[in-house]
Design a protein around this motif. Structure first.
Motif, PDB file in Angstrom:
ATOM      1  N   ILE A  39      -0.742  32.684 -69.443  1.00  0.00           N
ATOM      2  CA  ILE A  39      -0.098  32.713 -70.762  1.00  0.00           C
ATOM      3  C   ILE A  39       1.266  32.050 -70.642  1.00  0.00           C
ATOM      4  CG2 ILE A  39       1.074  34.208 -72.426  1.00  0.00           C
ATOM      5  CD1 ILE A  39      -1.164  36.036 -72.533  1.00  0.00           C
ATOM      6  N   PHE A  40       1.592  31.244 -71.653  1.00  0.00           N
ATOM      7  CA  PHE A  40       2.907  30.592 -71.714  1.00  0.00           C
ATOM      8  C   PHE A  40       3.654  31.098 -72.941  1.00  0.00           C
ATOM      9  CE2 PHE A  40       5.580  27.238 -73.509  1.00  0.00           C
ATOM     10  CZ  PHE A  40       6.437  26.989 -72.444  1.00  0.00           C
ATOM     11  N   ILE A  41       4.927  31.492 -72.743  1.00  0.00           N
ATOM     12  CA  ILE A  41       5.795  31.922 -73.844  1.00  0.00           C
ATOM     13  C   ILE A  41       7.151  31.243 -73.699  1.00  0.00           C
ATOM     14  CG2 ILE A  41       4.671  34.173 -74.129  1.00  0.00           C
ATOM     15  CD1 ILE A  41       7.074  35.360 -72.541  1.00  0.00           C
ATOM     16  N   TYR A  42       7.928  31.232 -74.796  1.00  0.00           N
ATOM     17  CA  TYR A  42       9.263  30.632 -74.689  1.00  0.00           C
ATOM     18  C   TYR A  42      10.371  31.500 -75.289  1.00  0.00           C
ATOM     19  CZ  TYR A  42       7.754  28.798 -79.293  1.00  0.00           C
ATOM     20  OH  TYR A  42       7.275  28.648 -80.574  1.00  0.00           O
ATOM     21  N   TYR A  43      10.060  32.711 -75.676  1.00  0.00           N
ATOM     22  CA  TYR A  43      11.084  33.707 -76.007  1.00  0.00           C
ATOM     23  C   TYR A  43      10.837  34.942 -75.130  1.00  0.00           C
ATOM     24  CZ  TYR A  43      12.350  31.112 -80.282  1.00  0.00           C
ATOM     25  OH  TYR A  43      12.779  30.158 -81.171  1.00  0.00           O
ATOM     26  N   PRO A  44      11.197  34.879 -73.855  1.00  0.00           N
ATOM     27  CA  PRO A  44      10.854  35.972 -72.926  1.00  0.00           C
ATOM     28  C   PRO A  44      11.563  37.288 -73.229  1.00  0.00           C
ATOM     29  CG  PRO A  44      12.287  34.362 -71.853  1.00  0.00           C
ATOM     30  CD  PRO A  44      11.887  33.765 -73.163  1.00  0.00           C
ATOM     31  N   GLU A  45      12.581  37.253 -74.085  1.00  0.00           N
ATOM     32  CA  GLU A  45      13.337  38.475 -74.372  1.00  0.00           C
ATOM     33  C   GLU A  45      12.542  39.471 -75.220  1.00  0.00           C
ATOM     34  OE1 GLU A  45      14.968  35.332 -77.354  1.00  0.00           O
ATOM     35  OE2 GLU A  45      14.103  35.400 -75.338  1.00  0.00           O
ATOM     36  N   PHE A  46      11.481  39.002 -75.900  1.00  0.00           N
ATOM     37  CA  PHE A  46      10.648  39.906 -76.707  1.00  0.00           C
ATOM     38  C   PHE A  46       9.462  40.362 -75.864  1.00  0.00           C
ATOM     39  CE2 PHE A  46      12.619  36.953 -79.804  1.00  0.00           C
ATOM     40  CZ  PHE A  46      13.388  37.879 -80.492  1.00  0.00           C
ATOM     41  N   SER A  65      15.896  25.967 -75.627  1.00  0.00           N
ATOM     42  CA  SER A  65      17.331  25.708 -75.539  1.00  0.00           C
ATOM     43  C   SER A  65      17.933  25.146 -76.828  1.00  0.00           C
ATOM     44  CB  SER A  65      17.613  24.732 -74.381  1.00  0.00           C
ATOM     45  OG  SER A  65      16.846  23.552 -74.537  1.00  0.00           O
ATOM     46  N   ASN A  66      17.086  24.634 -77.735  1.00  0.00           N
ATOM     47  CA  ASN A  66      17.585  24.138 -79.021  1.00  0.00           C
ATOM     48  C   ASN A  66      16.446  24.236 -80.040  1.00  0.00           C
ATOM     49  OD1 ASN A  66      15.962  21.645 -78.937  1.00  0.00           O
ATOM     50  ND2 ASN A  66      17.356  21.063 -77.282  1.00  0.00           N
ATOM     51  N   LYS A  67      16.759  23.972 -81.297  1.00  0.00           N
ATOM     52  CA  LYS A  67      15.760  24.174 -82.354  1.00  0.00           C
ATOM     53  C   LYS A  67      14.598  23.195 -82.273  1.00  0.00           C
ATOM     54  CE  LYS A  67      17.963  21.372 -85.985  1.00  0.00           C
ATOM     55  NZ  LYS A  67      18.459  21.391 -87.372  1.00  0.00           N
ATOM     56  N   PHE A  68      14.781  22.078 -81.550  1.00  0.00           N
ATOM     57  CA  PHE A  68      13.704  21.096 -81.439  1.00  0.00           C
ATOM     58  C   PHE A  68      12.692  21.460 -80.356  1.00  0.00           C
ATOM     59  CE2 PHE A  68      17.346  18.697 -83.123  1.00  0.00           C
ATOM     60  CZ  PHE A  68      16.791  18.318 -84.342  1.00  0.00           C
ATOM     61  N   GLY A  69      13.078  22.310 -79.417  1.00  0.00           N
ATOM     62  CA  GLY A  69      12.141  22.805 -78.415  1.00  0.00           C
ATOM     63  C   GLY A  69      11.742  21.805 -77.352  1.00  0.00           C
ATOM     64  N   PHE A  70      12.621  20.827 -77.045  1.00  0.00           N
ATOM     65  CA  PHE A  70      12.270  19.836 -76.016  1.00  0.00           C
ATOM     66  C   PHE A  70      12.005  20.493 -74.662  1.00  0.00           C
ATOM     67  CE2 PHE A  70      15.020  16.922 -78.745  1.00  0.00           C
ATOM     68  CZ  PHE A  70      13.921  16.365 -79.383  1.00  0.00           C
ATOM     69  N   SER A  71      12.791  21.522 -74.338  1.00  0.00           N
ATOM     70  CA  SER A  71      12.599  22.196 -73.050  1.00  0.00           C
ATOM     71  C   SER A  71      11.223  22.842 -72.968  1.00  0.00           C
ATOM     72  CB  SER A  71      13.693  23.253 -72.844  1.00  0.00           C
ATOM     73  OG  SER A  71      13.651  24.227 -73.889  1.00  0.00           O
ATOM     74  N   LYS A  75       8.297  21.763 -70.208  1.00  0.00           N
ATOM     75  CA  LYS A  75       7.702  22.787 -69.350  1.00  0.00           C
ATOM     76  C   LYS A  75       6.184  22.784 -69.482  1.00  0.00           C
ATOM     77  CE  LYS A  75       7.717  26.565 -66.750  1.00  0.00           C
ATOM     78  NZ  LYS A  75       8.144  26.580 -65.347  1.00  0.00           N
ATOM     79  N   LEU A  76       5.691  22.633 -70.696  1.00  0.00           N
ATOM     80  CA  LEU A  76       4.249  22.589 -70.902  1.00  0.00           C
ATOM     81  C   LEU A  76       3.620  21.374 -70.218  1.00  0.00           C
ATOM     82  CD1 LEU A  76       3.939  23.725 -74.632  1.00  0.00           C
ATOM     83  CD2 LEU A  76       2.784  24.790 -72.689  1.00  0.00           C
ATOM     84  N   ALA A  96       1.810  25.744 -81.438  1.00  0.00           N
ATOM     85  CA  ALA A  96       0.749  24.739 -81.445  1.00  0.00           C
ATOM     86  C   ALA A  96       1.336  23.333 -81.417  1.00  0.00           C
ATOM     87  CB  ALA A  96      -0.137  24.914 -82.666  1.00  0.00           C
ATOM     88  N   PHE A  97       2.374  23.111 -82.188  1.00  0.00           N
ATOM     89  CA  PHE A  97       3.009  21.783 -82.215  1.00  0.00           C
ATOM     90  C   PHE A  97       3.518  21.404 -80.825  1.00  0.00           C
ATOM     91  CE2 PHE A  97       6.953  19.264 -82.863  1.00  0.00           C
ATOM     92  CZ  PHE A  97       6.365  18.108 -83.350  1.00  0.00           C
ATOM     93  N   TYR A  98       4.138  22.353 -80.134  1.00  0.00           N
ATOM     94  CA  TYR A  98       4.656  22.067 -78.789  1.00  0.00           C
ATOM     95  C   TYR A  98       3.524  21.722 -77.828  1.00  0.00           C
ATOM     96  CZ  TYR A  98       9.045  24.161 -80.429  1.00  0.00           C
ATOM     97  OH  TYR A  98      10.198  24.453 -81.123  1.00  0.00           O
ATOM     98  N   LEU A  99       2.439  22.494 -77.855  1.00  0.00           N
ATOM     99  CA  LEU A  99       1.318  22.226 -76.949  1.00  0.00           C
ATOM    100  C   LEU A  99       0.637  20.912 -77.305  1.00  0.00           C
ATOM    101  CD1 LEU A  99      -0.603  23.054 -74.673  1.00  0.00           C
ATOM    102  CD2 LEU A  99      -1.944  24.315 -76.378  1.00  0.00           C
ATOM    103  N   GLU A 100       0.442  20.670 -78.589  1.00  0.00           N
ATOM    104  CA  GLU A 100      -0.218  19.433 -79.013  1.00  0.00           C
ATOM    105  C   GLU A 100       0.610  18.214 -78.631  1.00  0.00           C
ATOM    106  OE1 GLU A 100      -2.203  21.861 -82.745  1.00  0.00           O
ATOM    107  OE2 GLU A 100      -0.457  20.588 -83.049  1.00  0.00           O
TER     108      GLU A 100
END
Length: 365
Positions: A39-46, A65-71, A75-76, A96-100
């Motif tokens: 499983i991959f997540i990007y808000y580990p604090e929740f 790290s920013n609203k565009f989600g480049f990081s 990583k993906l 989905a947008f990030y993975l796609e």
């Protein structure tokens, strides 16, 4: 567990939402079937649902790290090349947008499955959002937890494999025995956060009309869910106070034990204006709790197929007041039949085993 070619599941976090609970259930089911699951997540604090995740499932994290989600995208891409996933399932539009996007930079073959969880009425309409939605075209499979929305998706993505897969309900809901004694107090329940589109004003207006039109005592409705203050919420609080109904619509905040809340509920009311598919409706049916549902999404189909409740027009609070008055007169035999109908329908529709089979079929073929 199989050691080769893992399956990747992607979501934003392990917070308390229904989508998060569903993807954890799917991960656990895949692990039980012998698959190697990441499983991959990007808000580990929740972390709410992380405690329920099987320890055989590997968790990968990124920090947005920013609203565009480049990081997140970078990583993906690195994970795709490192693990050579054979397939991936992603929940929610932004993950989905990030993975796609990451998959466009991956030169090997991977089968992507996108699960649409958002009501079309709540979809953002900006140009960027429309472009982002178009990216779902790179997926081979698209699923929805709504019957009605699945049919619409088939029109939008005519060349894709679009599949309706309902939400799976956890076993604690099915473990609840039918409780015909709930007819004695006849406490109605709503389970939702108090965002305005969840339509608490509709409930308040229906109670005011009930008090105006009927001589019988006004029903009691307990609303469970996170209390989110707003101008609409303050207005409804004043309305209830003006009509001396503050004890009839009670906002009780979140509960840690929804199965037992439903066990002691006479009926669930679901007044939301927008929904793709409601967990609270499926949860109620699984516990054998009859429902009063607004005329949106799959609700008419569910009530027709289950015979486990009543449909009301969300534009007409008077309809809910009439329905409340009708149900307060229902006898024990009729009520018990509604409860049994609810339990049977949920067992046939929302058991984890049948839902997981559908996802496993998509992800392992």
């Amino acid at each position: 567990m199989k050691k080769n070619t893992p399956i990747l599941l992607v979501i934003d976090h392990f917070g308390s939402g229904g989508a998060q609970r569903q993807i954890v259930n799917i991960a656990n089911g895949l692990a039980d079937s012998g698959e190697n699951v990441h499983i991959f997540i990007y808000y580990p604090e929740f972390t709410h649902h992380r405690a329920n995740l099987d320890n055989r499932v590997v968790v990968h994290e990124a920090v947005k790290s920013n609203k565009f989600g480049f990081s997140v995208v970078f990583k993906l891409i690195s994970l795709l090349y490192k693990y050579n996933y054979k397939s991936a399932l992603v929940f929610l539009n932004t993950p989905a947008f990030y993975l796609e996007l990451a998959s466009l930079f991956y030169l090997k073959k991977i089968t992507l499955t996108y699960s649409e969880r958002t009501s079309f009425e709540l979809m953002p309409t900006s140009f960027l959002s429309k472009v982002r939605y178009k990216f779902h075209g790179v997926c081979k499979n698209i699923t929805s937890n709504s019957i009605v929305q699945s049919e619409k998706l088939k029109l939008v993505h005519a060349k894709k494999n679009v599949v309706y897969i309902p939400n799976a309900m956890p076993e604690p809901f099915f473990d609840i025995e039918i409780n015909p004694q709930a007819i004695e107090e006849r406490i109605f329940t709503v389970i939702a956060h108090t965002t305005p589109f969840k339509n608490f004003r509709y409930i308040a207006e229906a109670l005011i009309l009930y008090k105006t039109n009927y001589s019988s005592p006004v029903p009691k409705i307990y609303w469970y869910g996170r209390i989110i203050k707003s101008d609409e919420f303050d207005l409804v609080a004043k309305l209830l106070q003006q009509h001396d109904l503050t004890e009839n619509l009670v906002f009780r905040g979140p509960s840690e034990d929804i199965p037992h809340v439903l066990e002691n509920s006479f009926m669930l009311i679901h007044p939301s204006k927008f929904e793709s598919s409601s967990n609270s409706v499926a949860e109620a049916l699984a516990t054998g709790t009859p429902t009063i549902l607004g005329n949106i999404s799959d609700h008419e189909i569910i009530l027709k197929d289950s015979s486990a409740g009543f449909l009301v027009d969300l534009e007409k609070p008077i309809e809910l007041s009439r329905c409340l008055e009708t149900t307060t007169k229902i006898d024990l035999i009729a009520y018990q039949q509604l409860c049994e109908n609810a339990k049977y329908y949920a067992t046939e529709s929302f058991k984890s085993e049948s839902v997981l089979k559908e996802y496993i079929k998509l992800l392992t073929n």
